[in-house]
Design a protein around this motif. Structure first.
Motif, PDB file in Angstrom:
ATOM      1  N   ARG A   1       0.823  -1.211   0.000  1.00 50.37           N
ATOM      2  CA  ARG A   1       0.000   0.000   0.000  1.00 50.37           C
ATOM      3  C   ARG A   1       0.855   1.259   0.000  1.00 50.37           C
ATOM      4  O   ARG A   1       0.389   2.332  -0.376  1.00 50.37           O
ATOM      5  N   CYS A   2       2.105   1.123   0.425  1.00 50.45           N
ATOM      6  CA  CYS A   2       2.996   2.283   0.523  1.00 50.45           C
ATOM      7  C   CYS A   2       3.977   2.375  -0.644  1.00 50.45           C
ATOM      8  O   CYS A   2       4.814   3.286  -0.671  1.00 50.45           O
TER       9      CYS A   2
ATOM     10  N   ARG B   1      -9.252   0.798   1.002  1.00 53.84           N
ATOM     11  CA  ARG B   1      -8.125   0.781   1.934  1.00 53.84           C
ATOM     12  C   ARG B   1      -6.820   1.243   1.290  1.00 53.84           C
ATOM     13  O   ARG B   1      -5.866   1.564   1.995  1.00 53.84           O
ATOM     14  N   CYS B   2      -6.791   1.247  -0.045  1.00 54.09           N
ATOM     15  CA  CYS B   2      -5.570   1.638  -0.750  1.00 54.09           C
ATOM     16  C   CYS B   2      -5.935   2.453  -1.981  1.00 54.09           C
ATOM     17  O   CYS B   2      -5.913   1.937  -3.107  1.00 54.09           O
ATOM     18  N   PRO B   3      -6.272   3.725  -1.796  1.00 56.21           N
ATOM     19  CA  PRO B   3      -6.710   4.559  -2.926  1.00 56.21           C
ATOM     20  C   PRO B   3      -5.713   4.628  -4.070  1.00 56.21           C
ATOM     21  O   PRO B   3      -6.103   4.760  -5.233  1.00 56.21           O
ATOM     22  N   VAL B   4      -4.412   4.493  -3.782  1.00 50.10           N
ATOM     23  CA  VAL B   4      -3.400   4.593  -4.833  1.00 50.10           C
ATOM     24  C   VAL B   4      -3.554   3.461  -5.856  1.00 50.10           C
ATOM     25  O   VAL B   4      -3.124   3.589  -7.002  1.00 50.10           O
ATOM     26  N   LEU B   5      -4.183   2.345  -5.462  1.00 48.04           N
ATOM     27  CA  LEU B   5      -4.356   1.213  -6.359  1.00 48.04           C
ATOM     28  C   LEU B   5      -5.756   1.143  -6.955  1.00 48.04           C
ATOM     29  O   LEU B   5      -6.105   0.140  -7.596  1.00 48.04           O
ATOM     30  N   THR B   6      -6.545   2.198  -6.795  1.00 49.38           N
ATOM     31  CA  THR B   6      -7.943   2.168  -7.229  1.00 49.38           C
ATOM     32  C   THR B   6      -8.090   1.798  -8.694  1.00 49.38           C
ATOM     33  O   THR B   6      -8.911   0.961  -9.075  1.00 49.38           O
TER      34      THR B   6
END
Length: 254
Positions: A69-70, A111-116
């Motif tokens: 996620r990071c 939970r992980c907007p960067v991977l939307t």
């Protein structure tokens, strides 16, 4: 001009298992390590930034997905899990279960907007039960195939979030095979990634893997003649081509 971010791949392979009291209950998965290393190499040559890890506990596996996620992600995220398992879970090397729904939700848009908007693609090499697939007769010159002793029973599909694809080595309730040379499923995946089929859209590529395992693979030895039938679930909204990059030359000494 800045270079585009590389797509990421996380490969988790558990070969040796030991409980907290140091009892070895589940057998060693011979061949799993070597085929995972081959998959790592081909994904690297397809321009993925690959993280390959061996023999991780249930907590360590969950932590690995939390760490994703990071990270900075490219166009796709691919994860291959190779372990013992049962329906809905895979086991850490400490024989503790990891719920697959928890893994998928960790990387969900909530939970992980960067991977939307990034397709998340999972290949799961693990048993989903204890039944053995004896195969079916597709052609017969005489007589009728014997009826099965009981009807097929499919458990509820694993819930997956949007923009996620999951491909399992076998159908719900059945075992997945692995031997000293590797597994039917991941060997078929490796063959597809190394061949021209890698240029196919993902759903067609996975269907090709289904065909390869169903018609070209069967167990030997104790389980002579037993078969395996992969299956996949997708929540993608468009066709994607995650493995269509040209294969780079392998570095010397690799």
């Amino acid at each position: 001009m800045s270079q585009p971010r590389q797509s990421r791949a996380l490969i988790i392979v558990n070969s040796n298992f030991c409980s907290s009291d140091h009892d070895v209950v589940l057998g060693t998965r011979k061949g799993a390590k070597r085929e995972a290393e081959k998959l790592s190499r081909i994904l690297s040559r397809l321009n993925y930034k690959v993280k390959l890890v061996h023999n991780k506990t249930a907590k360590e596996i969950n932590d690995l997905y939390q760490q994703e996620r990071c990270c900075e992600h490219g166009e796709y995220f691919v994860s291959i899990i190779s372990s013992h398992g049962e329906e809905g879970v895979i086991f850490g090397c400490d024989m503790e279960p990891v719920k697959l729904t928890q893994v998928f939700q960790t990387l969900s848009s909530e939970r992980c907007p960067v991977l939307t908007k990034i397709p998340k693609i999972f290949f799961i090499q693990a048993c989903r039960g204890t039944e053995f697939d004896r195969g079916v007769v597709v052609e017969c010159d005489s007589g009728n195939p014997a009826p099965q002793s009981k009807p097929d029973c499919f458990s509820a599909c694993v819930s997956i979030p949007p923009q996620t694809v999951v491909m399992f080595a076998c159908s719900p309730g059945y075992v997945a095979f692995v031997n000293a040379f590797g597994s039917m499923f991941l060997q078929a995946l490796l063959k597809v990634l190394e061949g021209e089929e890698r240029h196919l859209a993902l759903n067609r590529l996975m269907t090709r893997i289904n065909w390869e395992v169903a018609f070209c693979c069967q167990a030997r030895g104790t389980y002579q003649g037993c078969k395996e039938m992969p299956c996949f679930i997708t929540n993608l909204l468009q066709e994607v081509f995650p493995f269509s990059a040209p294969i780079a030359e392998e570095a010397d000494g690799v």
